[in-house]
Design a protein around this motif. Structure first.
Motif: not given
Lengths: 252, 158
Positions: A112, A114, A116, A122, A125, A128
């Motif tokens: 779920g 990205t 890297l 990553d 999100p 965030q």
């Protein structure tokens, strides 16, 4: 008569605690290909060691390009959440002997988010969503000159959700989060819960309104993946349900 | 370096036309705030839908189980059902309201459930739009037709 036999058995097991384990790791390197591939590593390891030790063995002795995150390596920092044998766990809290070392042990990045490189995703999100629920104490009025006191019962109310280490094991095990990644995710809701039910905090209404969003708590389907995945044993789904109840009754 | 890595990883489908200067395309992370990100909605529709599912579910347990009991078990079971039986029941406003309530709640409950399934599983916006359009059309059609039949039912029809 029995003693020498016992000694012999002990001596034998002490001679070599090591077994051969196949680590099947999902590798991804954007500088080589846009596709990820499974790669097998055969390593000798004590089954009482952890998956993280196996990854270290590979990185230090076999293939230095293997990339993964870990900081404290003792289940506190929450850096090394990964999908081990199809289940989200912390590599530093999973013993080899507990996950059937006879078969290849699959290790891949959490879903779920990205990827890297290799096992590194990553996390932006995820954080965030965490920032969106305002995970800090909000109060009005003058700052007291001493501690903000709280009764033991008031503290107990949100004790479970203070244990979160933000490893993203829950959020990346959530099928609703996999869908479009817009759902706040269990971890953000758990950390909102921690402040919503804190008697010292005064922004509960604000946080509830944030979680009342289209992508807030109402997208939870109570599949309990998050509760199963949490390495700290937080009852994540229960916390989400308590936020839903607070939204409807406005009592918290 | 990149040659070494590719040798260690083995051949990859699609060839390796990526290297340090030209890495594989970055997949945009979800939840990243972009121009296309919809503004936060403070509408309570999702809450109303969630609450409706719970409440209608509880009511439907009574309505549907009662319906099944009357239709299939009591008074000779399924063999008694015919035009006369339906006409006899719908002569009473109580059963009219029962069936009407069951029709509306069951249809809206099912439609809302399918809406969340479509939201969760349809990946492309277009697919989502069409599936939901189909769903809403079917729901509205069935509800309207059923309501019309219950209200305009004529037992003396020839």
């Amino acid at each position: 008569m029995a003693t020498p036999v016992l000694d012999k058995v002990e001596a034998e097991s002490a001679a070599s605690p090591y077994i051969t384990v196949t680590m099947r790791i999902r590798r991804f390197n954007p500088e080589v290909s846009d596709a990820s591939v499974w790669e097998d590593f055969q390593i000798e390891i004590d089954p009482k060691e952890r998956v993280l030790d196996a990854l270290h063995k590979i990185k230090w002795d076999v293939d230095g390009t293997l990339t993964f995150r870990r900081s404290c390596a003792h289940g506190i920092c929450g850096s090394d959440a990964m999908r081990i044998n199809g289940k989200n766990r912390l590599a530093c809290k999973t013993l080899i002997k507990d996950i059937n070392p006879e078969k290849p042990i699959t290790v891949e990045a959490i879903k779920g988010l990205t990827v890297l490189k290799d096992l590194v995703v990553d996390m932006e999100p995820f954080f965030q969503a965490y920032r969106d629920v305002m995970p800090f104490l909000v109060t009005k009025g003058n700052e007291p000159t001493r501690e903000r006191l709280q009764s033991a019962e008031d503290r107990e109310r949100f004790d479970d959700t203070t244990k979160c280490i933000l490893c993203a094991a829950c959020t990346s095990s959530c099928p609703v989060f996999w869908n479009d990644g817009q759902y706040f995710g269990p971890a953000a809701i758990v950390n909102a819960h921690r402040f919503i039910f804190d008697s010292r905090d005064e922004a509960g209404e604000q946080r509830l309104e944030i979680l009342n969003d289209k992508d807030g708590v109402w997208r939870c389907r109570t599949t309990f993946n998050c509760t199963d995945a949490c390495p700290r044993g937080i009852e994540v789904t229960k916390a989400i349900q308590e936020v839903k109840r607070a939204l409807i009754t406005r009592r918290f | 370096m990149s040659a070494d890595t590719s040798a260690a990883i083995g051949p990859v489908e699609g060839g390796s036309h990526y290297d340090v200067e030209n890495p594989a395309p970055y997949i945009e992370a979800p939840r990243k705030r972009t121009g296309k990100t919809p503004r936060a909605t403070r509408g309570n529709f999702e809450m109303a839908a969630w609450l409706f599912m719970r409440l209608s579910g509880v009511v439907l347990v009574v309505l549907v189980l009662g319906h099944l009991l009357i239709q299939l078990f009591l008074d000779g079971g399924v063999s008694k059902i015919g035009f006369a039986f339906v006409a006899g029941r719908w002569a009473s406003p109580f059963w009219q309201v029962w069936d009407l309530l069951m029709l509306w709640l069951a249809m809206l409950h099912g439609a809302n459930g399918l809406r969340t399934v479509i939201n969760d599983y349809a990946e492309r916006a277009n697919t989502r739009l069409w599936l939901k359009g189909l769903l809403y059309t079917a729901t509205v059609f069935t509800i309207l037709l059923g309501t019309l039949v219950i209200f305009t039912f004529d037992p003396n029809i020839r």
